[in-house]
Design a protein around this motif. Structure first.
Motif, PDB file in Angstrom:
ATOM      1  N   GLY A  42      45.033  29.188  52.378  1.00 50.44           N
ATOM      2  CA  GLY A  42      45.815  29.417  51.168  1.00 50.44           C
ATOM      3  C   GLY A  42      45.366  30.623  50.360  1.00 50.44           C
ATOM      4  N   ARG A  43      44.274  31.247  50.742  1.00 52.18           N
ATOM      5  CA  ARG A  43      43.809  32.438  50.022  1.00 52.18           C
ATOM      6  C   ARG A  43      44.708  33.626  50.340  1.00 52.18           C
ATOM      7  N   THR A  44      44.783  34.519  49.360  1.00 51.72           N
ATOM      8  CA  THR A  44      45.550  35.748  49.504  1.00 51.72           C
ATOM      9  C   THR A  44      44.659  36.913  49.106  1.00 51.72           C
ATOM     10  N   TRP A  45      44.629  37.939  49.931  1.00 52.36           N
ATOM     11  CA  TRP A  45      43.886  39.157  49.620  1.00 52.36           C
ATOM     12  C   TRP A  45      44.861  40.313  49.571  1.00 52.36           C
ATOM     13  N   PHE A  46      44.684  41.182  48.592  1.00 51.14           N
ATOM     14  CA  PHE A  46      45.461  42.411  48.497  1.00 51.14           C
ATOM     15  C   PHE A  46      44.568  43.562  48.951  1.00 51.14           C
ATOM     16  N   ILE A  47      45.130  44.454  49.766  1.00 46.65           N
ATOM     17  CA  ILE A  47      44.351  45.540  50.339  1.00 46.65           C
ATOM     18  C   ILE A  47      44.961  46.887  49.968  1.00 46.65           C
ATOM     19  N   GLU A  48      44.182  47.715  49.317  1.00 49.28           N
ATOM     20  CA  GLU A  48      44.574  49.099  49.044  1.00 49.28           C
ATOM     21  C   GLU A  48      43.838  49.969  50.056  1.00 49.28           C
ATOM     22  N   LEU A  49      44.587  50.691  50.856  1.00 49.64           N
ATOM     23  CA  LEU A  49      44.003  51.550  51.882  1.00 49.64           C
ATOM     24  C   LEU A  49      43.966  52.993  51.406  1.00 49.64           C
ATOM     25  N   LYS A  50      42.875  53.671  51.738  1.00 48.26           N
ATOM     26  CA  LYS A  50      42.707  55.069  51.380  1.00 48.26           C
ATOM     27  C   LYS A  50      42.154  55.825  52.578  1.00 48.26           C
ATOM     28  N   ALA A  51      42.400  57.120  52.612  1.00 54.24           N
ATOM     29  CA  ALA A  51      41.748  57.970  53.608  1.00 54.24           C
ATOM     30  C   ALA A  51      40.253  57.979  53.266  1.00 54.24           C
ATOM     31  N   PRO A  52      39.403  58.193  54.260  1.00 56.38           N
ATOM     32  CA  PRO A  52      37.954  58.189  53.996  1.00 56.38           C
ATOM     33  C   PRO A  52      37.563  59.093  52.821  1.00 56.38           C
ATOM     34  N   GLY A  53      36.791  58.504  51.907  1.00 57.34           N
ATOM     35  CA  GLY A  53      36.294  59.253  50.756  1.00 57.34           C
ATOM     36  C   GLY A  53      37.265  59.398  49.603  1.00 57.34           C
ATOM     37  N   LYS A  54      38.491  58.937  49.765  1.00 56.93           N
ATOM     38  CA  LYS A  54      39.489  59.054  48.689  1.00 56.93           C
ATOM     39  C   LYS A  54      39.444  57.816  47.801  1.00 56.93           C
ATOM     40  N   ALA A  55      39.749  58.000  46.534  1.00 52.49           N
ATOM     41  CA  ALA A  55      39.745  56.902  45.563  1.00 52.49           C
ATOM     42  C   ALA A  55      41.176  56.565  45.158  1.00 52.49           C
ATOM     43  N   PRO A  56      41.397  55.331  44.690  1.00 51.02           N
ATOM     44  CA  PRO A  56      42.734  54.966  44.202  1.00 51.02           C
ATOM     45  C   PRO A  56      43.144  55.839  43.014  1.00 51.02           C
ATOM     46  N   ARG A  57      44.434  56.128  42.933  1.00 55.79           N
ATOM     47  CA  ARG A  57      44.984  56.873  41.804  1.00 55.79           C
ATOM     48  C   ARG A  57      44.959  55.985  40.556  1.00 55.79           C
ATOM     49  N   PRO A  58      45.088  56.570  39.361  1.00 53.50           N
ATOM     50  CA  PRO A  58      45.044  55.770  38.125  1.00 53.50           C
ATOM     51  C   PRO A  58      46.042  54.608  38.104  1.00 53.50           C
ATOM     52  N   LEU A  59      47.279  54.830  38.557  1.00 61.36           N
ATOM     53  CA  LEU A  59      48.257  53.738  38.566  1.00 61.36           C
ATOM     54  C   LEU A  59      47.830  52.637  39.541  1.00 61.36           C
ATOM     55  N   GLN A  60      47.265  53.026  40.685  1.00 58.83           N
ATOM     56  CA  GLN A  60      46.778  52.034  41.641  1.00 58.83           C
ATOM     57  C   GLN A  60      45.634  51.218  41.023  1.00 58.83           C
ATOM     58  N   MET A  61      44.755  51.887  40.282  1.00 63.31           N
ATOM     59  CA  MET A  61      43.661  51.164  39.613  1.00 63.31           C
ATOM     60  C   MET A  61      44.208  50.198  38.562  1.00 63.31           C
ATOM     61  N   LYS A  62      45.264  50.602  37.878  1.00 64.78           N
ATOM     62  CA  LYS A  62      45.898  49.704  36.902  1.00 64.78           C
ATOM     63  C   LYS A  62      46.406  48.443  37.602  1.00 64.78           C
ATOM     64  N   ARG A  63      47.084  48.613  38.740  1.00 67.14           N
ATOM     65  CA  ARG A  63      47.606  47.461  39.493  1.00 67.14           C
ATOM     66  C   ARG A  63      46.459  46.588  40.014  1.00 67.14           C
ATOM     67  N   ILE A  64      45.397  47.214  40.479  1.00 66.97           N
ATOM     68  CA  ILE A  64      44.233  46.460  40.961  1.00 66.97           C
ATOM     69  C   ILE A  64      43.656  45.624  39.824  1.00 66.97           C
ATOM     70  N   ARG A  65      43.504  46.215  38.656  1.00 65.24           N
ATOM     71  CA  ARG A  65      42.975  45.467  37.503  1.00 65.24           C
ATOM     72  C   ARG A  65      43.920  44.331  37.094  1.00 65.24           C
ATOM     73  N   GLN A  66      45.238  44.573  37.170  1.00 71.98           N
ATOM     74  CA  GLN A  66      46.197  43.508  36.846  1.00 71.98           C
ATOM     75  C   GLN A  66      46.010  42.318  37.790  1.00 71.98           C
ATOM     76  N   LEU A  67      45.899  42.591  39.073  1.00 71.34           N
ATOM     77  CA  LEU A  67      45.721  41.516  40.048  1.00 71.34           C
ATOM     78  C   LEU A  67      44.383  40.801  39.828  1.00 71.34           C
ATOM     79  N   GLN A  68      43.340  41.566  39.591  1.00 67.59           N
ATOM     80  CA  GLN A  68      42.028  40.955  39.371  1.00 67.59           C
ATOM     81  C   GLN A  68      42.007  40.107  38.107  1.00 67.59           C
ATOM     82  N   SER A  69      42.771  40.489  37.095  1.00 69.85           N
ATOM     83  CA  SER A  69      42.824  39.696  35.864  1.00 69.85           C
ATOM     84  C   SER A  69      43.476  38.334  36.111  1.00 69.85           C
ATOM     85  N   LEU A  70      44.214  38.234  37.226  1.00 69.69           N
ATOM     86  CA  LEU A  70      44.838  36.969  37.624  1.00 69.69           C
ATOM     87  C   LEU A  70      44.017  36.262  38.705  1.00 69.69           C
ATOM     88  N   LYS A  71      42.746  36.690  38.828  1.00 71.42           N
ATOM     89  CA  LYS A  71      41.795  36.087  39.779  1.00 71.42           C
ATOM     90  C   LYS A  71      42.178  36.320  41.236  1.00 71.42           C
TER      91      LYS A  71
END
Length: 120
Positions: A42-71
């Motif tokens: 029943g667990r669900t994981w969300f995966i953001e994929l990046k090219a090696p060494g690349k970081a998520p863009r600001p909007l992607q980080m916003k979405r990641i924080r939104q999901l994490q705020s919902l545990k």
């Protein structure tokens, strides 16, 4: 290595581990993670994929924080080695599930819902 190569490898390895790995798209919600992994417990994981060494863009980080705020569990992956680690975690979860117990619980819930009651 391209992000698309890591994504293809992720899908293959996670599905070999016994989980589902679907492309995640949410029309009208830019920046959501690339993949959603559904585990048999029943667990669900969300995966953001990046090219090696690349970081998520600001909007992607916003979405990641939104999901994490919902545990929700969110992983940012940029290498095949990180995919291997995630697939090993998925394998552990898959092998730890007591399918007989899950089937019993599902049967109880189904009977309860047929009676119009809320499961206890």
């Amino acid at each position: 290595m391209l992000e698309s190569e890591i994504e293809k490898y992720l899908k293959t390895e996670v599905e070999k581990a016994g989980a589902l790995c679907w492309k995640f798209m949410s029309p009208g919600n830019a920046g959501v993670p690339d993949r959603i992994v559904l585990l048999p417990d029943g667990r669900t994981w969300f995966i953001e994929l990046k090219a090696p060494g690349k970081a998520p863009r600001p909007l992607q980080m916003k979405r990641i924080r939104q999901l994490q705020s919902l545990k929700q569990r969110v992983f940012v992956i940029d290498s095949k080695e990180e995919v291997d680690t995630l697939a090993e975690m998925a394998r552990f979860v898959t092998e730890s599930v007591n399918y007989a117990e899950v089937a019993d619980i599902a049967e109880q819930v189904e009977k309860t819902l047929q009676k119009g009651k809320t499961p206890k």
